[in-house]
Motif scaffolding. Structure first.
Motif, PDB file in Angstrom:
ATOM      1  N   LEU A 170       0.855  -1.174   0.000  1.00  0.00           N
ATOM      2  CA  LEU A 170       0.000   0.000   0.000  1.00  0.00           C
ATOM      3  C   LEU A 170       0.896   1.230   0.000  1.00  0.00           C
ATOM      4  O   LEU A 170       1.870   1.287   0.748  1.00  0.00           O
ATOM      5  N   THR A 171       0.550   2.196  -0.826  1.00  0.00           N
ATOM      6  CA  THR A 171       1.328   3.431  -0.841  1.00  0.00           C
ATOM      7  C   THR A 171       0.568   4.531  -0.130  1.00  0.00           C
ATOM      8  O   THR A 171      -0.582   4.809  -0.458  1.00  0.00           O
ATOM      9  N   ILE A 172       1.223   5.121   0.864  1.00  0.00           N
ATOM     10  CA  ILE A 172       0.607   6.220   1.604  1.00  0.00           C
ATOM     11  C   ILE A 172       1.408   7.475   1.325  1.00  0.00           C
ATOM     12  O   ILE A 172       2.621   7.499   1.534  1.00  0.00           O
ATOM     13  N   ALA A 173       0.736   8.518   0.868  1.00  0.00           N
ATOM     14  CA  ALA A 173       1.438   9.783   0.621  1.00  0.00           C
ATOM     15  C   ALA A 173       1.169  10.713   1.795  1.00  0.00           C
ATOM     16  O   ALA A 173       0.017  10.916   2.181  1.00  0.00           O
ATOM     17  N   ALA A 174       2.234  11.289   2.358  1.00  0.00           N
ATOM     18  CA  ALA A 174       2.057  12.146   3.527  1.00  0.00           C
ATOM     19  C   ALA A 174       3.139  13.210   3.574  1.00  0.00           C
ATOM     20  O   ALA A 174       3.906  13.380   2.633  1.00  0.00           O
ATOM     21  N   PHE A 175       3.181  13.945   4.679  1.00  0.00           N
ATOM     22  CA  PHE A 175       4.146  15.029   4.880  1.00  0.00           C
ATOM     23  C   PHE A 175       4.564  14.980   6.350  1.00  0.00           C
ATOM     24  O   PHE A 175       3.913  14.325   7.152  1.00  0.00           O
ATOM     25  N   PRO A 176       5.675  15.673   6.676  1.00  0.00           N
ATOM     26  CA  PRO A 176       6.099  15.652   8.073  1.00  0.00           C
ATOM     27  C   PRO A 176       5.010  16.276   8.953  1.00  0.00           C
ATOM     28  O   PRO A 176       4.449  17.281   8.544  1.00  0.00           O
ATOM     29  N   ALA A 177       4.641  15.905  10.124  1.00  0.00           N
ATOM     30  CA  ALA A 177       5.100  14.742  10.855  1.00  0.00           C
ATOM     31  C   ALA A 177       4.128  13.567  10.712  1.00  0.00           C
ATOM     32  O   ALA A 177       4.289  12.567  11.391  1.00  0.00           O
ATOM     33  N   VAL A 178       3.142  13.736   9.816  1.00  0.00           N
ATOM     34  CA  VAL A 178       2.182  12.638   9.628  1.00  0.00           C
ATOM     35  C   VAL A 178       2.905  11.385   9.152  1.00  0.00           C
ATOM     36  O   VAL A 178       2.508  10.265   9.459  1.00  0.00           O
ATOM     37  N   ASP A 179       4.001  11.592   8.402  1.00  0.00           N
ATOM     38  CA  ASP A 179       4.730  10.419   7.912  1.00  0.00           C
ATOM     39  C   ASP A 179       5.257   9.583   9.070  1.00  0.00           C
ATOM     40  O   ASP A 179       5.224   8.352   9.029  1.00  0.00           O
ATOM     41  N   GLU A 180       5.702  10.270  10.113  1.00  0.00           N
ATOM     42  CA  GLU A 180       6.209   9.542  11.272  1.00  0.00           C
ATOM     43  C   GLU A 180       5.083   8.764  11.946  1.00  0.00           C
ATOM     44  O   GLU A 180       5.272   7.645  12.397  1.00  0.00           O
ATOM     45  N   ILE A 224       2.872   1.116  11.490  1.00  0.00           N
ATOM     46  CA  ILE A 224       3.066  -0.061  10.630  1.00  0.00           C
ATOM     47  C   ILE A 224       3.131  -1.375  11.408  1.00  0.00           C
ATOM     48  O   ILE A 224       2.492  -2.356  11.015  1.00  0.00           O
ATOM     49  N   PRO A 225       3.846  -1.441  12.531  1.00  0.00           N
ATOM     50  CA  PRO A 225       3.862  -2.718  13.271  1.00  0.00           C
ATOM     51  C   PRO A 225       2.450  -3.162  13.673  1.00  0.00           C
ATOM     52  O   PRO A 225       2.147  -4.355  13.625  1.00  0.00           O
ATOM     53  N   ASP A 273       2.609  -4.847   2.761  1.00  0.00           N
ATOM     54  CA  ASP A 273       3.626  -3.868   3.132  1.00  0.00           C
ATOM     55  C   ASP A 273       3.063  -2.451   2.998  1.00  0.00           C
ATOM     56  O   ASP A 273       2.147  -2.215   2.216  1.00  0.00           O
ATOM     57  N   VAL A 274       3.644  -1.563   3.737  1.00  0.00           N
ATOM     58  CA  VAL A 274       3.220  -0.165   3.649  1.00  0.00           C
ATOM     59  C   VAL A 274       4.402   0.697   3.251  1.00  0.00           C
ATOM     60  O   VAL A 274       5.444   0.661   3.886  1.00  0.00           O
ATOM     61  N   LYS A 275       4.230   1.434   2.177  1.00  0.00           N
ATOM     62  CA  LYS A 275       5.311   2.322   1.742  1.00  0.00           C
ATOM     63  C   LYS A 275       4.849   3.767   1.955  1.00  0.00           C
ATOM     64  O   LYS A 275       3.780   4.159   1.501  1.00  0.00           O
ATOM     65  N   GLU A 291      -5.173   2.485  20.079  1.00  0.00           N
ATOM     66  CA  GLU A 291      -3.729   2.390  20.319  1.00  0.00           C
ATOM     67  C   GLU A 291      -2.952   3.329  19.399  1.00  0.00           C
ATOM     68  O   GLU A 291      -2.064   4.070  19.833  1.00  0.00           O
ATOM     69  N   VAL A 292      -3.334   3.295  18.115  1.00  0.00           N
ATOM     70  CA  VAL A 292      -2.613   4.122  17.137  1.00  0.00           C
ATOM     71  C   VAL A 292      -2.837   5.608  17.411  1.00  0.00           C
ATOM     72  O   VAL A 292      -1.904   6.412  17.383  1.00  0.00           O
ATOM     73  N   GLN A 293      -4.071   5.974  17.696  1.00  0.00           N
ATOM     74  CA  GLN A 293      -4.369   7.391  17.933  1.00  0.00           C
ATOM     75  C   GLN A 293      -3.617   7.913  19.160  1.00  0.00           C
ATOM     76  O   GLN A 293      -3.056   9.004  19.147  1.00  0.00           O
ATOM     77  N   LEU A 294      -3.597   7.105  20.217  1.00  0.00           N
ATOM     78  CA  LEU A 294      -2.905   7.572  21.421  1.00  0.00           C
ATOM     79  C   LEU A 294      -1.401   7.629  21.197  1.00  0.00           C
ATOM     80  O   LEU A 294      -0.725   8.526  21.698  1.00  0.00           O
TER      81      LEU A 294
END
Lengths: 311, 423, 276
Positions: free
Chosen positions: B33-43, B49-50, B60-62, B329-332
């Motif tokens: 899967l390709t995700i397009a983002a910008f700092p800091a959303v990329d982080e 991902i885990p 996989d996530v790219k 979990e992800v949001q927190l």
């Protein structure tokens, strides 16, 4: 290795064959975008809806552009910047080239090289550098000005308070012009220097013997001989000045500055397309700009182009 | 793919291998899967991902990350041609509005997404921000920026101003600013423009957007604009603003040196101040609600799927978005690591909100921010909002710097905007 | 009077030129100085005047934030490929325009020159479309192939060929039985060396500094060229000035070296084409 006669290229077909790689590339990458942009100028198109969303609107985009205050404002900015950065470039480059030509022998390449350096650097690197140099409180340029303003004698020429180069609308234009001038003056020095080198020395010697002073020689011999080069240089400056994009773009963060003071037509086009999502109007404006550039180039041609064999 | 020509022999070899690969039964196809983002959303995406891999080990996530404005330009370009679209794109709130009107994004309220079943789990105004005028929900909110007033408690104490005085009303805010200037020499705010930004967002009627209403009538001569301009002018006339632009070096120095006493901003600024803007001022700041009961949003991130994205991945893309926006979990994790205030309501009972924030002198500011989110109203978006933003800012500059009359300025803005309202 | 100004003039000339040289070079000096300082040092009062010790730290930040050496590598690769291809195509094209007569010659040349007048980024979307149809997005060839049809290049070549290669030479070779390709390869090209050198340099520099092209076609940070990569460090929120200066300085160095090695070549070639 000789091919049989049937396969050999005849002089008649040769130009087409030699030209074909260039023409193919040009057709695909030069002509198609041109045609697309022309087509787009007559459409109304909001890009994120996809290609299918184009709607024919005739001359509407052109009408809009011509009534748009900001379009005229950007043209005014562009004209100001083109003149303010372009005219000094040539006014300084010609005498400078003359000085270098007459007074420097061994150091010539080094000096010319130094002047040419700004030209070869990337605009991104330069704009980044100047963003820091022009910072109001911390930039070196303001620090330098402050230091100068404390010198006795000439101190009164310099403002006491730090100059807000990048935010104050009335300062943005001079700041951009300074940078563009810095970038291209060396390029023009090189052009004029080379042209000066083609003027035969005997003419000067004859003039000196006739009693002409240095200033007179410069005016009556040097300048007219430089005419073809002035034409070339000015044409390049006209085209480049009217299309000014990268320097103001990076300095103003892509927006054109407060009160759009640094917004050249090229930047406005970019914003119309990518910030305001109006591609039809952006295309129409780019064609209007094109017409302007073509017109001014033609005028430059009339003013400076060499007519017949030069003296 | 290697650049350059391949000889006949190697080409044949590749074809052979490909055929072989097709013929061999594959146990599990590895997808990406390709995700397009910008700092800091990329982080934030990378950190998730885990968690994704637990439920989708073969996908996989790219992450393709670009600088903020370049990212949005790239998304515009990709949407315009339907070429090279990512599977999921991160969008900042300003762009969601623009893209929503365009119709290039998938309507998540329809099958197979049916995001409306989750509507109650999201912060209401954020969900509304992603809803177009026609009712299509074009994106899912992942983080929000509740507006807050950050102020220097030490400066206020020195000037003898209480927080209540500061926030009671706009007029008392300005009066407090005068006191602060007189007793400490510090500026009330970084730029008078900030004042305008908030006040124009107060008192918006239903059916109205910020600058235009639903029929594309221009609203800039309405009372909230007049009041905003008047307050901003008052601030400037009393020399209460430092006249520095946000994110400029002078701005960050203002924070470091305590010459800027307050900043109206999104809650996330506290995190920035702590990390790199002014870490040495730790413990000196406090957070309060915006003056006069104003509530506004500053920023916010969304995830969207483009209509033209590869169809075979859309189901997976939607699952990824659900993971990012509906997984506690992800949001927190994003909240704790990047100060991304969650858009997921069920995270709001987490003890993290009750934790004292060191930077703010131990204040439990997240509680206040959490409370603010219920009061923030979504504002309808109009295609020309970005342009209107700039026109109003320009007119405000003329009022502040050159003493232009407010009524004339707003009338000029009205004229300019009317020309474009219907484009 | 004349005597005095004659004595004064050279000294005034030296003075002006010296000041000018300083003004030209000073920003570069500071770029290199800033490259060795950290962000907080650059934006402090007074700003640093001499080299500091943060160079390696900046380099570390630079390489952490983006695949810097890889970007440098791509810049180099694209610049070299661009130069070779442009030289080939423009030399052949310029030769055709200068020494042959054929139909539509003037119209075609006019059209090519006309494209120089349009702002380049208006091509962004159609270029993007073409690149995608061809499958060239995120590929270096999207950067160096289109540029090979350079209007400036063909203009320069045409000027040079027209003014330095006599038609009789070509005729004589033809009569001697030389093939068209042979003439081009063995006679014309060697005579074009100065122009090739000049165009080669200009093309290399333009390709190295190209920012808009990669902005349109490059998707992944590993494929960026230097100007684009540097821009990704420029965030409205958190610009790493020290690393940015270091990156800019390193991006400038190869060009400086190239220029120093070939300045004479570049200058004479540029002007030879223009003066005629």
């Amino acid at each position: 290795m000789k091919l049989p006669a049937a396969l050999r290229l005849s002089p008649e077909w040769a130009p087409y064959v030699f030209l074909s790689p260039f023409v193919v590339l040009f057709g695909v990458f030069g002509l198609f975008p041109l045609m697309f942009s022309l087509y787009l100028a007559f459409q109304s198109w909001e890009p994120t809806s996809g290609l299918g969303a184009m709607a024919f609107v005739g001359l509407d985009n052109y009408a809009f552009a011509l009534q748009d205050e900001w379009f005229w404002k950007s043209l005014g900015n562009t004209a100001w910047l083109a003149l303010a950065s372009g005219v000094p470039q040539h006014l300084v480059a010609i005498p400078l080239a003359y000085f270098i030509h007459t007074s420097f022998k061994r150091l010539r390449n080094g000096v010319v090289g130094a002047y040419f350096m700004p030209y070869i650097t990337s605009t991104v690197a330069i704009s980044i550098l100047f963003s820091s140099l022009l910072s109001t409180d911390f930039g070196l340029i303001n620090v330098g000005i402050k230091a100068m303003s404390e010198l006795p004698g000439i101190g009164w020429l310099f403002p006491k308070h730090p100059v807000d180069w990048l935010n104050e609308p009335s300062n943005i234009k001079p700041a951009i012009s300074m940078i563009v001038f810095w970038r291209y003056v060396g390029f023009n020095v090189v052009l004029y220097l080379a042209a000066l080198q083609t003027i035969p020395k005997d003419i000067y010697e004859a003039a000196t013997m006739d009693g002409a002073g240095r200033l007179q020689q410069f005016w009556y011999i040097t300048l007219p001989s430089l005419k073809p080069m002035i034409f070339f240089g000015v044409t390049l400056s006209v085209i480049g000045g009217l299309q000014l994009f990268e320097e103001p773009f990076i300095l103003t963060g892509g927006r054109g500055g407060s009160d759009q003071a640094g917004m050249t037509t090229a930047i406005y086009l970019y914003r119309m397309a990518f910030d305001f999502n109006d591609f039809g109007a952006a295309s129409a404006m780019s064609w209007l700009l094109f017409i302007l550039v073509a017109l001014l180039t033609w005028l430059t041609n009339k003013a400076f182009a060499p007519r017949g064999p030069s003296a | 793919m290697r650049d350059g020509t391949q000889s006949m022999r190697s080409r044949r070899a590749w074809t052979g291998l490909c055929l072989l690969a097709l013929l061999l039964p594959t146990a599990q196809a590895q997808e990406t899967l390709t995700i397009a983002a910008f700092p800091a959303v990329d982080e934030i995406v990378r950190a998730a991902i885990p968690v994704w891999k637990r439920s989708h080990p073969t996908v996989d996530v790219k992450v393709v990350s670009r600088q903020f404005s370049d990212h949005h330009t790239a998304m515009t370009t990709a949407l315009s041609t339907s070429f090279y679209l990512p599977d999921v794109m991160a969008l900042e709130v300003g762009y969601v509005g623009r893209f929503a009107q365009g119709g290039g994004l998938e309507d998540l309220s329809r099958a197979p997404y049916n995001i409306k079943q989750f509507q109650s789990r999201y912060v209401p105004y954020a969900f509304a921000q992603a809803t177009s005028r026609k009712g299509a929900v074009v994106a899912a909110p992942t983080d929000i920026g509740p507006g807050t007033l950050l102020y220097r408690a030490d400066v206020l104490a020195k000037a003898g101003v209480s927080e209540e005085e500061l926030t009671r009303s706009w007029d008392s805010y300005v009066a407090a600013g005068v006191k602060i200037k007189a007793n400490t020499g510090a500026y009330l705010m970084s730029h008078a423009r900030d004042m305008k930004e908030i006040v124009i967002r107060t008192g918006i009627q239903p059916g109205q957007g910020l600058y235009f209403d639903n029929q594309s009538n221009v609203l800039v001569t309405s009372p909230r604009f007049v009041r905003a301009f008047e307050l901003a002018r008052k601030v400037r006339q009393q020399k209460l603003d430092a006249r520095v632009g946000a994110w400029s070096t002078e701005w960050s120095e203002g924070f470091k040196r305590g010459t800027i006493a307050t900043q109206m901003t999104g809650a996330w600024l506290a995190g920035h101040l702590n990390t790199w803007l002014a870490p040495s001022t730790k413990g000196l700041w406090r957070a309060a609600q915006l003056p006069e009961g104003a509530f506004a949003a500053y920023g916010g991130t969304f995830f969207a799927i483009a209509r033209g994205s590869p169809t075979e991945h859309k189901a997976l893309a939607w699952e990824f978005i659900q993971l990012m926006t509906l997984n506690r979990e992800v949001q927190l994790a994003a909240f704790k690591a990047q100060d991304a205030f969650p858009a997921l309501l069920e995270t709001y009972d987490d003890p993290f909100f009750e934790q004292p924030i060191d930077f703010l002198g131990g204040q439990k500011a997240r509680l206040g921010w959490r409370a603010a989110t219920t009061h923030i109203a979504a504002v309808d978006v109009h295609k020309q909002d970005a342009f209107a933003d700039e026109v109003i800012n320009t007119e405000l500059d003329k009022v502040l710097d050159r003493g232009k009359d407010i009524a004339t300025a707003l009338a000029d803005a009205q004229r300019l905007l009317r020309q474009r309202a219907y484009r | 009077m004349k005597f005095q100004t004659d004595r004064l003039a050279p000294w005034a000339a030296y003075g002006v030129v010296a000041v000018g040289t300083l003004v030209m070079l000073l920003p570069f000096y500071f770029m290199f100085v800033f490259a060795t300082h950290s962000r907080t040092e650059i934006f402090s009062l007074p700003p640093p005047m001499f080299f500091g010790d943060d160079f390696f730290n900046n380099l570390k930040i630079l390489t952490e934030r983006m695949p810097f050496w890889r970007n440098l590598g791509w810049s180099l690769y694209v610049a070299i490929a661009s130069t070779v291809l442009t030289l080939m195509f423009c030399a052949m094209g310029g030769y055709a325009f200068a020494l042959f007569e054929f139909r539509f010659k003037n119209a075609l040349f006019g059209l090519v020159m006309g494209t120089m007048l349009l702002p380049s980024f208006m091509n962004m979307i159609p270029t993007f479309m073409i690149m995608d149809v061809l499958g060239w997005i995120d590929q270096p060839r999207a950067l160096y192939i289109p540029g090979a049809a350079s209007a400036f290049g063909i203009f320069l070549m045409r000027q040079f060929v027209g003014s330095s290669i006599p038609k009789d030479l070509i005729e004589a070779a033809r009569m001697d039985g030389c093939s068209e390709f042979g003439i081009f390869w063995r006679i014309v090209l060697p005579l074009l060396k100065p122009a090739l050198g000049t165009l080669g340099l200009i093309t290399f520099i333009a390709s190295w500094n190209n920012f808009i092209g990669p902005l349109v076609v490059m998707r992944s940070p590993e494929m960026y060229t230097l100007p684009l990569a540097l821009r990704s460090l420029q965030s409205p929120v958190n610009t790493e000035w020290g690393a940015l200066m270091t990156g800019s300085a390193i991006a400038t160095l190869p060009l400086v070296v190239l220029f120093v090695l070939s300045s004479r070549q570049l200058i004479s070639g540029l002007t030879a084409g223009a003066v005629k």
